[in-house]
Design a protein around this motif. Sequence first.
Motif, PDB file in Angstrom:
ATOM      1  N   ALA A   1      35.687  44.278  45.061  1.00 28.60           N
ATOM      2  CA  ALA A   1      36.877  43.458  44.815  1.00 28.60           C
ATOM      3  C   ALA A   1      37.600  43.147  46.109  1.00 28.60           C
ATOM      4  CB  ALA A   1      37.813  44.158  43.835  1.00 28.60           C
ATOM      5  N   SER A   2      37.674  44.122  46.993  1.00 29.72           N
ATOM      6  CA  SER A   2      38.371  43.893  48.258  1.00 29.72           C
ATOM      7  C   SER A   2      37.578  42.957  49.166  1.00 29.72           C
ATOM      8  CB  SER A   2      38.662  45.211  48.974  1.00 29.72           C
ATOM      9  OG  SER A   2      37.486  45.811  49.439  1.00 29.72           O
ATOM     10  N   ARG A   3      36.271  42.915  49.011  1.00 31.55           N
ATOM     11  CA  ARG A   3      35.460  41.960  49.787  1.00 31.55           C
ATOM     12  C   ARG A   3      35.702  40.539  49.297  1.00 31.55           C
ATOM     13  NH1 ARG A   3      30.181  45.635  49.711  1.00 31.55           N
ATOM     14  NH2 ARG A   3      30.677  46.917  51.503  1.00 31.55           N
TER      15      ARG A   3
ATOM     16  N   LYS B   1      43.335  40.765  49.709  1.00 37.10           N
ATOM     17  CA  LYS B   1      44.716  41.050  49.330  1.00 37.10           C
ATOM     18  C   LYS B   1      44.822  41.780  47.988  1.00 37.10           C
ATOM     19  CE  LYS B   1      46.132  36.904  51.706  1.00 37.10           C
ATOM     20  NZ  LYS B   1      46.402  35.501  51.503  1.00 37.10           N
ATOM     21  N   VAL B   2      43.694  42.035  47.334  1.00 34.73           N
ATOM     22  CA  VAL B   2      43.710  42.655  46.010  1.00 34.73           C
ATOM     23  C   VAL B   2      44.234  44.091  46.105  1.00 34.73           C
ATOM     24  CG1 VAL B   2      41.361  43.596  46.018  1.00 34.73           C
ATOM     25  CG2 VAL B   2      42.395  42.908  43.868  1.00 34.73           C
ATOM     26  N   THR B   3      45.016  44.481  45.119  1.00 31.88           N
ATOM     27  CA  THR B   3      45.480  45.867  45.048  1.00 31.88           C
ATOM     28  C   THR B   3      44.549  46.648  44.135  1.00 31.88           C
ATOM     29  OG1 THR B   3      46.903  45.502  43.130  1.00 31.88           O
ATOM     30  CG2 THR B   3      47.879  45.116  45.320  1.00 31.88           C
ATOM     31  N   VAL B   4      44.620  47.952  44.199  1.00 25.86           N
ATOM     32  CA  VAL B   4      43.809  48.794  43.317  1.00 25.86           C
ATOM     33  C   VAL B   4      44.156  48.477  41.862  1.00 25.86           C
ATOM     34  CG1 VAL B   4      43.351  51.159  42.578  1.00 25.86           C
ATOM     35  CG2 VAL B   4      43.463  50.616  45.007  1.00 25.86           C
ATOM     36  N   ALA B   5      45.435  48.340  41.561  1.00 24.36           N
ATOM     37  CA  ALA B   5      45.855  48.025  40.189  1.00 24.36           C
ATOM     38  C   ALA B   5      45.266  46.697  39.726  1.00 24.36           C
ATOM     39  CB  ALA B   5      47.373  48.001  40.094  1.00 24.36           C
ATOM     40  N   ASP B   6      45.278  45.688  40.604  1.00 28.09           N
ATOM     41  CA  ASP B   6      44.692  44.390  40.261  1.00 28.09           C
ATOM     42  C   ASP B   6      43.200  44.524  39.978  1.00 28.09           C
ATOM     43  OD1 ASP B   6      47.109  43.023  40.648  1.00 28.09           O
ATOM     44  OD2 ASP B   6      46.615  42.504  42.730  1.00 28.09           O
ATOM     45  N   ALA B   7      42.507  45.225  40.857  1.00 25.25           N
ATOM     46  CA  ALA B   7      41.058  45.378  40.702  1.00 25.25           C
ATOM     47  C   ALA B   7      40.720  46.113  39.410  1.00 25.25           C
ATOM     48  CB  ALA B   7      40.468  46.113  41.897  1.00 25.25           C
TER      49      ALA B   7
END
Length: 66
Positions: A26-28, A32-38
Amino acid sequence: MADQLCRYHEGYATGYEALNQPLTEASRVDPKVTVADALRRLSEADEAAARGELAAAVERLTEGQG
């Protein structure tokens, strides 16, 4: 054999990888993604896949980038 993990550590490593691999991916896709978003996106994708809407879930998960 010295480089092999015991069953406990092998299980721990497998679980750690299973948890972190989706977050890494997800971060790749979106730095800007947060853990909660992912985790929310993964949950939504799992729910959509259970309903037979996997392609739409992947599109939402990657927001058109995958």
